[in-house]
Scaffold this motif. Structure first.
Motif, mmCIF file in Angstrom:
data_model
loop_
_atom_site.group_PDB
_atom_site.id
_atom_site.type_symbol
_atom_site.label_atom_id
_atom_site.label_comp_id
_atom_site.label_asym_id
_atom_site.label_seq_id
_atom_site.Cartn_x
_atom_site.Cartn_y
_atom_site.Cartn_z
ATOM 1 N N ILE A 14 -8.796 11.593 -6.155
ATOM 2 C CA ILE A 14 -9.751 11.431 -5.057
ATOM 3 C C ILE A 14 -10.170 9.990 -4.782
ATOM 4 N N ASP A 15 -9.958 9.071 -5.720
ATOM 5 C CA ASP A 15 -10.413 7.693 -5.530
ATOM 6 C C ASP A 15 -9.767 7.047 -4.300
ATOM 7 N N GLN A 16 -10.546 6.209 -3.617
ATOM 8 C CA GLN A 16 -10.080 5.560 -2.397
ATOM 9 C C GLN A 16 -8.935 4.585 -2.650
ATOM 10 N N GLN A 17 -8.991 3.825 -3.745
ATOM 11 C CA GLN A 17 -7.971 2.812 -4.016
ATOM 12 C C GLN A 17 -6.803 3.353 -4.836
ATOM 13 N N LEU A 18 -7.088 4.103 -5.882
ATOM 14 C CA LEU A 18 -6.034 4.559 -6.788
ATOM 15 C C LEU A 18 -5.485 5.938 -6.435
ATOM 16 N N GLY A 19 -6.235 6.676 -5.636
ATOM 17 C CA GLY A 19 -5.819 8.028 -5.280
ATOM 18 C C GLY A 19 -5.565 8.155 -3.792
ATOM 19 N N PHE A 20 -6.076 9.227 -3.205
ATOM 20 C CA PHE A 20 -5.769 9.552 -1.817
ATOM 21 C C PHE A 20 -7.014 9.585 -0.929
ATOM 22 N N ASP A 21 -8.126 9.046 -1.432
ATOM 23 C CA ASP A 21 -9.352 8.924 -0.640
ATOM 24 C C ASP A 21 -9.806 10.278 -0.108
ATOM 25 N N LEU A 22 -9.831 11.277 -0.992
ATOM 26 C CA LEU A 22 -10.306 12.600 -0.606
ATOM 27 C C LEU A 22 -11.833 12.610 -0.645
ATOM 28 N N HIS A 23 -12.443 13.389 0.266
ATOM 29 C CA HIS A 23 -13.893 13.425 0.381
ATOM 30 C C HIS A 23 -14.402 14.835 0.109
ATOM 31 N N GLU A 24 -15.312 14.950 -0.863
ATOM 32 C CA GLU A 24 -15.868 16.263 -1.181
ATOM 33 C C GLU A 24 -16.825 16.697 -0.077
ATOM 34 N N ILE A 25 -16.734 17.974 0.263
ATOM 35 C CA ILE A 25 -17.631 18.551 1.260
ATOM 36 C C ILE A 25 -18.188 19.867 0.724
ATOM 37 N N PRO A 26 -19.413 20.218 1.134
ATOM 38 C CA PRO A 26 -19.938 21.536 0.753
ATOM 39 C C PRO A 26 -19.284 22.607 1.633
ATOM 40 N N LEU A 27 -18.991 23.736 1.059
ATOM 41 C CA LEU A 27 -18.354 24.804 1.817
ATOM 42 C C LEU A 27 -18.776 26.142 1.227
ATOM 43 N N GLY A 28 -19.583 26.899 1.977
ATOM 44 C CA GLY A 28 -19.966 28.237 1.547
ATOM 45 C C GLY A 28 -18.781 29.186 1.655
ATOM 46 N N LYS A 29 -18.903 30.349 1.051
ATOM 47 C CA LYS A 29 -17.800 31.305 1.059
ATOM 48 C C LYS A 29 -17.468 31.754 2.483
ATOM 49 N N ARG A 30 -18.477 31.979 3.304
ATOM 50 C CA ARG A 30 -18.244 32.372 4.697
ATOM 51 C C ARG A 30 -17.540 31.246 5.453
ATOM 52 N N ASP A 31 -17.957 29.992 5.177
ATOM 53 C CA ASP A 31 -17.313 28.836 5.809
ATOM 54 C C ASP A 31 -15.855 28.716 5.388
ATOM 55 N N LEU A 32 -15.585 28.958 4.102
ATOM 56 C CA LEU A 32 -14.210 28.900 3.611
ATOM 57 C C LEU A 32 -13.360 29.970 4.287
ATOM 58 N N LYS A 33 -13.898 31.166 4.409
ATOM 59 C CA LYS A 33 -13.163 32.259 5.049
ATOM 60 C C LYS A 33 -12.845 31.901 6.507
ATOM 61 N N GLU A 34 -13.820 31.336 7.208
ATOM 62 C CA GLU A 34 -13.612 30.931 8.594
ATOM 63 C C GLU A 34 -12.580 29.805 8.691
ATOM 64 N N TYR A 35 -12.705 28.802 7.800
ATOM 65 C CA TYR A 35 -11.742 27.698 7.784
ATOM 66 C C TYR A 35 -10.325 28.230 7.575
ATOM 67 N N LEU A 36 -10.141 29.096 6.582
ATOM 68 C CA LEU A 36 -8.808 29.612 6.266
ATOM 69 C C LEU A 36 -8.227 30.413 7.432
ATOM 70 N N ALA A 37 -9.053 31.210 8.099
ATOM 71 C CA ALA A 37 -8.568 32.003 9.233
ATOM 72 C C ALA A 37 -8.074 31.086 10.349
ATOM 73 N N ILE A 38 -8.867 30.091 10.694
ATOM 74 C CA ILE A 38 -8.489 29.170 11.768
ATOM 75 C C ILE A 38 -7.309 28.303 11.350
ATOM 76 N N PHE A 39 -7.377 27.754 10.122
ATOM 77 C CA PHE A 39 -6.317 26.867 9.644
ATOM 78 C C PHE A 39 -4.972 27.594 9.597
#
Length: 190
Positions: A87-112
């Motif tokens: 996740i590190d910006q310089q040594l990794g891939f600059d991934l950003h943690e986000i909060p995601l509730g179970k309902r949000d995850l289900k919605e994200y997966l359906a759309i994605f």
């Protein structure tokens, strides 16, 4: 005389199919995700991560000494800044943690998954059977991801594209294991 190989080492970079952001490389040894019964979860891959010294990129002994069977004489460098190598910006891939509730995850997966299926169909480099395989695996890997929701952290790629592929992290040990939806990644040789 020395033998010279005409082949050169090639690295594979996995990029988000939507944003083009780099998310991992084959140097991390991607492997299939296994369910609780040891069976592969089709459509998902995972990689291990570790803490590294931000200055040198070297992996770090977390300083447990002989407590867990390790060497006892090495002291931990308390001045070193430790970062995760994924996740590190310089040594990794600059991934950003986000909060995601179970309902949000289900919605994200359906759309994605709907958008990804269309993107795969529109890509002339993706064969029909590969689109079908994704369509058949999506309900199973979505179910697995949703079942692990409470044990996961969620990460976007560097551009933080809400429509892009995400990384899902869970723990078996000290460092997180990162999970990716494989069809959402483009493999690029470099």
């Amino acid at each position: 005389f020395f033998f010279q190989s005409k082949t050169t080492a090639t690295m594979i970079i996995y990029k988000c199919r939507f944003s083009g952001d780099e998310m991992l490389t084959d140097a991390f040894g991607p492997r299939p995700v296994l369910d609780d019964d040891g069976e592969p979860v089709e459509g998902l891959i995972e990689i291990d991560s570790m803490k590294v010294n931000k200055d040198s990129g070297a992996s770090v002994d977390v300083g447990c000494g002989g407590e867990f069977g390790g060497g006892g004489g090495d002291d931990l460098d308390t001045a070193a800044e430790l970062v995760n190598n994924v996740i590190d910006q310089q040594l990794g891939f600059d991934l950003h943690e986000i909060p995601l509730g179970k309902r949000d995850l289900k919605e994200y997966l359906a759309i994605f998954c709907k958008e990804l299926r269309q993107k795969l169909k529109d890509d002339e480099k993706v064969a029909g059977p590969d689109v079908k395989a994704f369509t058949q695996s999506a309900p199973k890997f979505c179910k697995w991801l949703l079942s692990k929701h409470d044990d996961m952290q969620f990460f976007t790629s560097s551009s933080m594209d809400p429509d892009g592929n995400m990384a899902f992290a869970y723990y078996k040990d000290v460092n997180p294991i990162f999970v990716f939806i494989e069809a959402g990644l483009l493999k690029e040789k470099c």
